[in-house]
Design a protein around this motif. Structure first.
Motif, mmCIF file in Angstrom:
data_model
loop_
_atom_site.group_PDB
_atom_site.id
_atom_site.type_symbol
_atom_site.label_atom_id
_atom_site.label_comp_id
_atom_site.label_asym_id
_atom_site.label_seq_id
_atom_site.Cartn_x
_atom_site.Cartn_y
_atom_site.Cartn_z
ATOM 1 N N ILE A 164 0.835 -1.203 0.000
ATOM 2 C CA ILE A 164 0.000 0.000 0.000
ATOM 3 C C ILE A 164 0.869 1.251 0.000
ATOM 4 O O ILE A 164 0.610 2.208 -0.753
ATOM 5 C CB ILE A 164 -0.951 -0.007 1.211
ATOM 6 C CG1 ILE A 164 -1.985 -1.130 1.062
ATOM 7 C CG2 ILE A 164 -1.657 1.337 1.361
ATOM 8 C CD1 ILE A 164 -2.826 -1.355 2.298
ATOM 9 N N HIS A 165 1.901 1.255 0.822
ATOM 10 C CA HIS A 165 2.794 2.420 0.861
ATOM 11 C C HIS A 165 3.514 2.608 -0.480
ATOM 12 O O HIS A 165 3.717 3.743 -0.929
ATOM 13 C CB HIS A 165 3.812 2.265 1.994
ATOM 14 C CG HIS A 165 3.227 2.506 3.344
ATOM 15 N ND1 HIS A 165 2.687 3.719 3.724
ATOM 16 C CD2 HIS A 165 3.081 1.674 4.419
ATOM 17 C CE1 HIS A 165 2.247 3.637 4.979
ATOM 18 N NE2 HIS A 165 2.471 2.407 5.414
ATOM 19 N N GLN A 166 3.864 1.506 -1.127
ATOM 20 C CA GLN A 166 4.504 1.613 -2.432
ATOM 21 C C GLN A 166 3.543 2.147 -3.490
ATOM 22 O O GLN A 166 3.950 2.896 -4.387
ATOM 23 C CB GLN A 166 5.054 0.248 -2.860
ATOM 24 C CG GLN A 166 6.253 -0.217 -2.038
ATOM 25 C CD GLN A 166 6.705 -1.614 -2.402
ATOM 26 O OE1 GLN A 166 6.071 -2.279 -3.229
ATOM 27 N NE2 GLN A 166 7.774 -2.080 -1.776
ATOM 28 N N MET A 167 2.275 1.788 -3.392
ATOM 29 C CA MET A 167 1.290 2.268 -4.349
ATOM 30 C C MET A 167 1.001 3.755 -4.178
ATOM 31 O O MET A 167 0.561 4.428 -5.119
ATOM 32 C CB MET A 167 -0.013 1.469 -4.208
ATOM 33 C CG MET A 167 0.073 0.034 -4.680
ATOM 34 S SD MET A 167 0.517 -0.124 -6.433
ATOM 35 C CE MET A 167 2.272 -0.506 -6.300
ATOM 36 N N LYS A 168 1.231 4.281 -2.985
ATOM 37 C CA LYS A 168 0.979 5.707 -2.759
ATOM 38 C C LYS A 168 1.952 6.575 -3.538
ATOM 39 O O LYS A 168 1.608 7.709 -3.919
ATOM 40 C CB LYS A 168 1.087 6.019 -1.266
ATOM 41 C CG LYS A 168 -0.101 5.536 -0.452
ATOM 42 C CD LYS A 168 0.007 5.980 1.000
ATOM 43 C CE LYS A 168 -1.232 5.577 1.784
ATOM 44 N NZ LYS A 168 -1.159 6.028 3.198
ATOM 45 N N THR A 169 3.153 6.077 -3.804
ATOM 46 C CA THR A 169 4.143 6.864 -4.553
ATOM 47 C C THR A 169 3.702 7.124 -5.987
ATOM 48 O O THR A 169 3.646 8.286 -6.420
ATOM 49 C CB THR A 169 5.517 6.167 -4.517
ATOM 50 O OG1 THR A 169 5.941 6.031 -3.169
ATOM 51 C CG2 THR A 169 6.549 6.977 -5.295
ATOM 52 N N PRO A 170 3.383 6.068 -6.778
ATOM 53 C CA PRO A 170 2.897 6.361 -8.142
ATOM 54 C C PRO A 170 1.587 7.149 -8.144
ATOM 55 O O PRO A 170 1.333 7.932 -9.064
ATOM 56 C CB PRO A 170 2.713 4.971 -8.765
ATOM 57 C CG PRO A 170 2.642 4.025 -7.618
ATOM 58 C CD PRO A 170 3.490 4.622 -6.550
ATOM 59 N N LEU A 187 -7.031 2.369 -1.014
ATOM 60 C CA LEU A 187 -5.772 2.049 -0.346
ATOM 61 C C LEU A 187 -5.858 2.345 1.156
ATOM 62 O O LEU A 187 -5.328 1.589 1.979
ATOM 63 C CB LEU A 187 -4.623 2.841 -0.974
ATOM 64 C CG LEU A 187 -4.222 2.438 -2.405
ATOM 65 C CD1 LEU A 187 -3.162 3.392 -2.946
ATOM 66 C CD2 LEU A 187 -3.705 1.009 -2.442
ATOM 67 N N GLN A 188 -6.529 3.444 1.491
ATOM 68 C CA GLN A 188 -6.695 3.781 2.907
ATOM 69 C C GLN A 188 -7.508 2.721 3.640
ATOM 70 O O GLN A 188 -7.173 2.320 4.761
ATOM 71 C CB GLN A 188 -7.379 5.147 3.045
ATOM 72 C CG GLN A 188 -6.473 6.336 2.789
ATOM 73 C CD GLN A 188 -5.472 6.533 3.905
ATOM 74 O OE1 GLN A 188 -4.373 5.985 3.883
ATOM 75 N NE2 GLN A 188 -5.847 7.327 4.891
ATOM 76 N N LEU A 189 -8.568 2.261 2.989
ATOM 77 C CA LEU A 189 -9.385 1.216 3.610
ATOM 78 C C LEU A 189 -8.563 -0.050 3.850
ATOM 79 O O LEU A 189 -8.618 -0.648 4.924
ATOM 80 C CB LEU A 189 -10.588 0.895 2.714
ATOM 81 C CG LEU A 189 -11.764 1.872 2.730
ATOM 82 C CD1 LEU A 189 -12.786 1.476 1.677
ATOM 83 C CD2 LEU A 189 -12.420 1.902 4.103
ATOM 84 N N ALA A 190 -7.807 -0.452 2.839
ATOM 85 C CA ALA A 190 -6.991 -1.659 2.966
ATOM 86 C C ALA A 190 -5.927 -1.496 4.049
ATOM 87 O O ALA A 190 -5.674 -2.423 4.833
ATOM 88 C CB ALA A 190 -6.341 -1.996 1.626
ATOM 89 N N LEU A 191 -5.308 -0.314 4.113
ATOM 90 C CA LEU A 191 -4.248 -0.072 5.085
ATOM 91 C C LEU A 191 -4.783 -0.126 6.514
ATOM 92 O O LEU A 191 -4.207 -0.798 7.385
ATOM 93 C CB LEU A 191 -3.590 1.279 4.816
ATOM 94 C CG LEU A 191 -2.478 1.694 5.790
ATOM 95 C CD1 LEU A 191 -1.338 0.689 5.738
ATOM 96 C CD2 LEU A 191 -1.982 3.097 5.462
#
Length: 333
Positions: free
Chosen positions: A125-131, A165-169
């Motif tokens: 999830i943190h990696q997906m926040k970058t792109p 992504l926030q929900l999953a995190l």
């Protein structure tokens, strides 16, 4: 001792029934021989056999006493059992210990796999926040070269990805809530303004206006990160289900009987009465979810789980076509 007597009551009844049959046969035999056994003789025999029966059961109970007295007060205790007095109970103890060790290994393996899955999920999830951030910056940079409708559609899709992504995190973090929990003093109005700023583009895009009616002196003690996520989900739903544009979402807070009550009020499409009891169920989208495909049914479920963990009360009241009020009650510390 009570447990032992309950286990032996059948054998005791059988024993005395056999004694009664023997006495009856003895009486019949003596009658045929012309003599008769007196009641005192029967009583004496009954006392004798009862005495030896009592001796037998006392000695037997002494052997099994540790087993009958053994109880597990704590479910987390190990699989220890007292020493067994005979071969049968020894076999049962051995089987129990082997089964316990097998289950323990399976549970430890599952915990290890779950931990690895959680770590992977959080890192991904943190990696997906970058792109995602790069895409948003690129979109803002090329804003003047893109049609307005395309820009709006892209913003909506990026927000949808971000919310997912926030929900999953947070769903992943919730499994280790006690390790990621920090209570601090929070000014309610400041927290609400932070959430509104975070959803600024959503408010503008949907032509919905936030109005904060909160006294700056009102404060609470809670975890800012977790409560912020709860308010994000409530705000997101309020914007999503507002219905008409040019509507207003109200943020109100008041102190009632020593407790702080924070309310988020919208005048949107509301929630059907038959759905209100189930809005905190996981993946439940209800009737409104059929008209809004981006609904996941997880936002309010996680919000409820977090509020329960924080020991805050989350309540919802709604009327179709009139609006919804969601209240978080913070009891005094």
């Amino acid at each position: 001792m009570k447990g032992y007597l309950k286990d032996q009551i059948g054998s005791i009844i059988f024993f005395y029934s056999q004694i009664a049959i023997v006495m009856i046969v003895a009486q019949l035999a003596s009658s045929l021989g012309g003599s008769r056994i007196g009641n005192s003789d029967f009583l004496y025999m009954l006392i004798i056999v009862t005495f030896f029966l009592a001796i037998y059961h006392i000695s037997r109970y002494a052997k099994y006493r540790d087993i009958y007295r053994y109880t597990i007060d704590d479910a987390t205790e190990s699989a220890w059992l007292p020493d067994t007095p005979d071969h049968l109970t020894s076999q049962l103890k051995e089987h129990y210990e082997k089964q316990y060790q097998s289950y323990k290994q399976q549970v430890e393996l599952l915990h290890s796999e779950k931990k690895q899955e959680t770590i992977f999920m959080q890192q991904w999830i943190h990696q997906m926040k970058t792109p995602l951030s790069v895409m948003r910056l690129t979109l803002e940079k090329e804003e003047h070269n893109l049609p307005a409708q395309l820009k709006q559609n892209m913003d909506e899709e990026l927000d949808r990805i971000k919310n997912g992504l926030q929900l999953a995190l947070y769903q992943s973090r919730l499994q280790q809530f006690e390790r990621d929990f920090h209570v601090e003093k929070i000014v309610v109005k400041d927290l609400v303004h932070t959430i509104i700023k975070e959803y600024k583009s959503n408010f503008i895009r949907n032509r919905v206006y936030p109005k904060v009616e909160i006294d700056p002196s009102i404060h609470i003690y809670t975890d800012q990160k977790w409560l912020g996520f709860v308010l994000e989900q409530i705000t997101s739903n309020a914007i999503k289900y507002t219905g008409d544009s040019n509507s207003t979402i109200y943020y109100q807070a008041a102190v009632w009987e020593g407790a702080v009550e924070l309310k988020v009020i919208d005048h949107g499409i509301g929630i059907p009465q038959q759905d209100i009891k189930r809005i905190f169920d996981p993946f439940f989208t209800g009737e409104n979810g059929r008209h809004y495909r981006e609904s996941t049914g997880m936002g309010l479920f996680l919000a409820k789980q977090i509020c329960d963990s924080l020991e805050h009360q989350l309540e919802v009241s709604s009327e179709p076509q009139k609006g919804t009020t969601i209240m978080i009650r913070f009891d005094p510390s």
